[in-house]
Design an enzyme around this catalytic site. Structure first.
Site, mmCIF file in Angstrom:
data_model
loop_
_atom_site.group_PDB
_atom_site.id
_atom_site.type_symbol
_atom_site.label_atom_id
_atom_site.label_comp_id
_atom_site.label_asym_id
_atom_site.label_seq_id
_atom_site.Cartn_x
_atom_site.Cartn_y
_atom_site.Cartn_z
ATOM 1 C CE LYS A 1 8.120 -0.382 -3.523
ATOM 2 N NZ LYS A 1 7.852 -0.873 -4.784
ATOM 3 C CE LYS B 1 8.420 2.572 8.080
ATOM 4 N NZ LYS B 1 8.219 3.891 8.693
ATOM 5 C CG ASP C 1 10.535 13.021 7.487
ATOM 6 O OD1 ASP C 1 10.516 14.047 6.774
ATOM 7 O OD2 ASP C 1 10.649 11.873 7.017
ATOM 8 C CB VAL D 1 -0.989 0.043 1.194
ATOM 9 C CG1 VAL D 1 -2.038 -1.036 1.062
ATOM 10 C CG2 VAL D 1 -0.254 -0.087 2.529
HETATM 11 P P1 ADP Z 1 8.861 5.283 5.450
HETATM 12 O O1 ADP Z 1 9.507 5.330 6.793
HETATM 13 O O2 ADP Z 1 9.499 4.243 4.581
HETATM 14 O O3 ADP Z 1 8.738 6.639 4.817
HETATM 15 P P2 ADP Z 1 6.056 5.398 6.152
HETATM 16 O O4 ADP Z 1 5.738 4.907 7.526
HETATM 17 O O5 ADP Z 1 6.122 6.872 5.961
HETATM 18 O O6 ADP Z 1 7.394 4.693 5.639
HETATM 19 O O7 ADP Z 1 4.985 4.775 5.127
HETATM 20 C C1 ADP Z 1 5.101 4.959 3.732
HETATM 21 C C2 ADP Z 1 3.713 5.039 3.110
HETATM 22 O O8 ADP Z 1 2.992 3.825 3.355
HETATM 23 C C3 ADP Z 1 2.831 6.146 3.679
HETATM 24 O O9 ADP Z 1 3.053 7.385 3.013
HETATM 25 C C4 ADP Z 1 1.441 5.609 3.412
HETATM 26 O O10 ADP Z 1 1.071 5.860 2.058
HETATM 27 C C5 ADP Z 1 1.606 4.098 3.596
HETATM 28 N N1 ADP Z 1 1.277 3.690 4.965
HETATM 29 C C6 ADP Z 1 2.133 3.656 6.023
HETATM 30 N N2 ADP Z 1 1.516 3.224 7.140
HETATM 31 C C7 ADP Z 1 0.238 2.982 6.801
HETATM 32 C C8 ADP Z 1 -0.922 2.531 7.531
HETATM 33 N N3 ADP Z 1 -0.831 2.256 8.831
HETATM 34 N N4 ADP Z 1 -2.095 2.409 6.875
HETATM 35 C C9 ADP Z 1 -2.167 2.699 5.558
HETATM 36 N N5 ADP Z 1 -1.129 3.131 4.811
HETATM 37 C C10 ADP Z 1 0.068 3.281 5.408
HETATM 38 MG MG MG Z 2 7.646 8.185 5.498
#
Ligand code: ADP
Ligand code: MG
Length: 495
Positions: A205, A224, A325, A203
């Protein structure tokens, strides 16, 4: 007493005995419950588990306060790397449990196994039959009802998908954290959950890898997955989410962390609540919002940031945390169209007693487009924790600008854009940003038509006060929250 997982008439009797004690609540051994003298109380079961981690056997004892069938996940497991036992009498989890020899009741008896079995089984059977007759006569019907509700510890894990989802993971976390450490689920419970998740689809990245939607007992969860070279980031993010008292409705609900060694590489998972709208960035790209919708989003983000930034003093207190961030891709939109702050991988905690920050500092770690001017020109005073919070507020103002542009007033609405979309290239360098933000002192445009709508007028003012070059002059998250709550009241009285 042995857990009631053996078959035969004796076991049936023991089930009834257990049932009688279940009716009144149980006291169990709980290693994590320092405050309650290492005991916990539950209507569910006492729990003892051992898991092989990095060649060592880790044992944990706790309460499983789940009156639902979901407890079976925690009550039944016996594999090479993990073994779990549930039982239903006071302190019955005060046992020695290990993987090689199974459960050992710590008896110092020198009797041979056959003699020991006879000595233990015969009196228990006689007692149990007597008890069974008595209980059956007086409490039979009542206990049979309770027995039906009690987890069937013989059921395999695959039964998980058949479980009636009367209780959600949220309930489980609430139950276990209130009887346990207060900062998250016990480690082995986290692992048990993580290892029974079935991944469905990617969903998202980000910096560190992929985010998947997964299923746990019919419930959606987000997973994740970090690559093994990012182990430190995985560890750090899990650590931050498990900060005492961090849980808040506007901060992503953390469920579990797991590092699974499959022989060739280590899989690093962070499991959290899943939000089907995805990130605020995705949401704003495909949706416009009404003034009320905008206020709801903005207020919830201010509440999440205010909770992160706030220090709660006391033994069950929480340190002040700066996110470092903040951006629309790191904020998620929940089903009720409020937000949850996510991606705490770069966050820092403040130790107010020592006035120190918990990890070595490199201030230029966030996303360049959202970096405060003092980070871009390297003038931030990293010895003052307030500086980190002030930098967050600058980024927060940019997120508010992204939302406000999508607020539809009198049919007018702007297309979604990233902050500084018209001033810097698509992947700007620090130098690109510094020229625009520090030298030219440019800020995102606040359109004139915002003056015609009270909510947008207030938002324009808040943004300007988040973007001051002087960090000390910026609003605090708490101040923003208060201003927006007044706006909520005004909007409500208009409606
Ligand atoms: P990173 O540390 O790699 O940047 P993030 O935690 O920011 O990872 O997550 C990347 C993307 O994944 C987010 O921008 C969102 O689109 C999706 N995402 C992350 N966590 C969730 C969640 N709990 N439910 C739905 N989508 C999520
Ligand atoms: Mg992120």
């Amino acid at each position: 007493m042995r857990p009631a997982s053996r078959s035969g008439p004796c076991a049936a009797a023991l089930v009834l005995v257990a049932c009688a004690s279940l009716c009144t609540g149980l006291t169990c051994v709980c290693q994590l419950c320092e405050k309650t003298n290492f005991t916990c109380e539950t209507e569910g079961a006492c729990w003892a588990s051992v898991m092989l981690t990095n060649g060592r056997q880790e044992v944990i004892k706790a309460c499983v306060s789940l009156p639902q069938l979901k407890a079976q996940i925690f009550c039944h497991s016996s594999k090479n790397i993990t073994k779990t036992e549930c039982c239903y009498t006071d302190f019955c989890n005060n046992i020695t449990i290990n993987l090689s020899t199974g459960q050992d009741t710590s008896s110092k008896s020198k009797l041979r196994p056959v003699e020991l079995t006879v000595v233990i089984t015969v009196p228990i059977c006689i007692l149990s039959v007597a008890l069974m007759v008595t209980l059956y006569t007086y409490q039979g019907n009542h206990c049979r009802f309770r027995k039906k509700r009690r987890p069937n510890i013989e059921e395999p894990l695959s039964e998980c998908s058949l479980v009636n989802p009367g209780k959600t993971l949220k309930d489980l976390i609430f139950d276990m954290t209130t009887s346990g450490s207060g900062s998250g689920l016990p480690l082995l419970v986290q692992r048990t959950i993580a290892r029974t998740i079935v991944l469905q689809e990617i969903v998202g990245k980000g910096r560190f890898g992929e985010v998947w939607r997964g299923k746990w007992c019919g419930e959606d969860v987000a997973v994740k997955i970090f690559s093994s070279r990012d182990e430190r980031s995985w560890f750090r993010e899990a650590e931050i989410y498990q900060t005492i008292m961090l849980r808040h409705e506007n901060i992503l609900g953390f469920i579990a962390a797991d590092n699974k060694d499959n022989g060739t590489w280590t899989q690093l998972w962070l499991v959290s609540e899943y939000y089907e709208h995805g990130s605020l960035f995705d949401y704003l790209n495909s949706n416009t919002v009404t003034a009320n919708g905008m206020i709801k989003l903005i207020f919830s983000i201010a509440s999440g940031v205010a909770h992160l930034h706030m220090e709660i003093v006391g033994t069950q207190g929480k340190p002040a945390i700066s996110h470092r961030d903040l951006k629309s891709k790191n904020i998620l939109v929940k089903r009720n169209e409020t937000c949850a702050i996510a991606d705490l991988g770069l966050a820092v905690k403040h130790d107010s007693l020592l006035n120190t920050i918990d990890i070595p500092q490199n201030p230029r770690v966030g996303t360049k487009r959202y970096m405060a001017p003092e980070i871009l020109d390297d003038t931030m005073n990293i010895n003052i924790f307030e500086s980190f919070k002030r930098a967050d507020i600058y980024s927060l103002g940019l997120v508010y600008w992204e939302i406000s542009r999508r607020c539809s007033v009198g049919g007018n609405v702007e297309e979604y854009q990233l902050p500084y979309y018209n001033a810097v290239p698509s992947d700007p360098s620090i130098e690109d940003m510094r020229k625009v933000v520090c030298e030219q002192k440019l800020r995102p445009n606040i359109p004139n038509q915002w003056q015609s709508c009270e909510a947008l007028r207030v938002m324009g003012r808040i943004m300007r006060e988040c973007w001051y070059a002087n960090g000390a002059a910026r609003l605090t998250a708490l101040r923003i929250k208060k201003t927006i709550s007044q706006l909520c009241v005004q909007q409500d009285s208009k409606a």
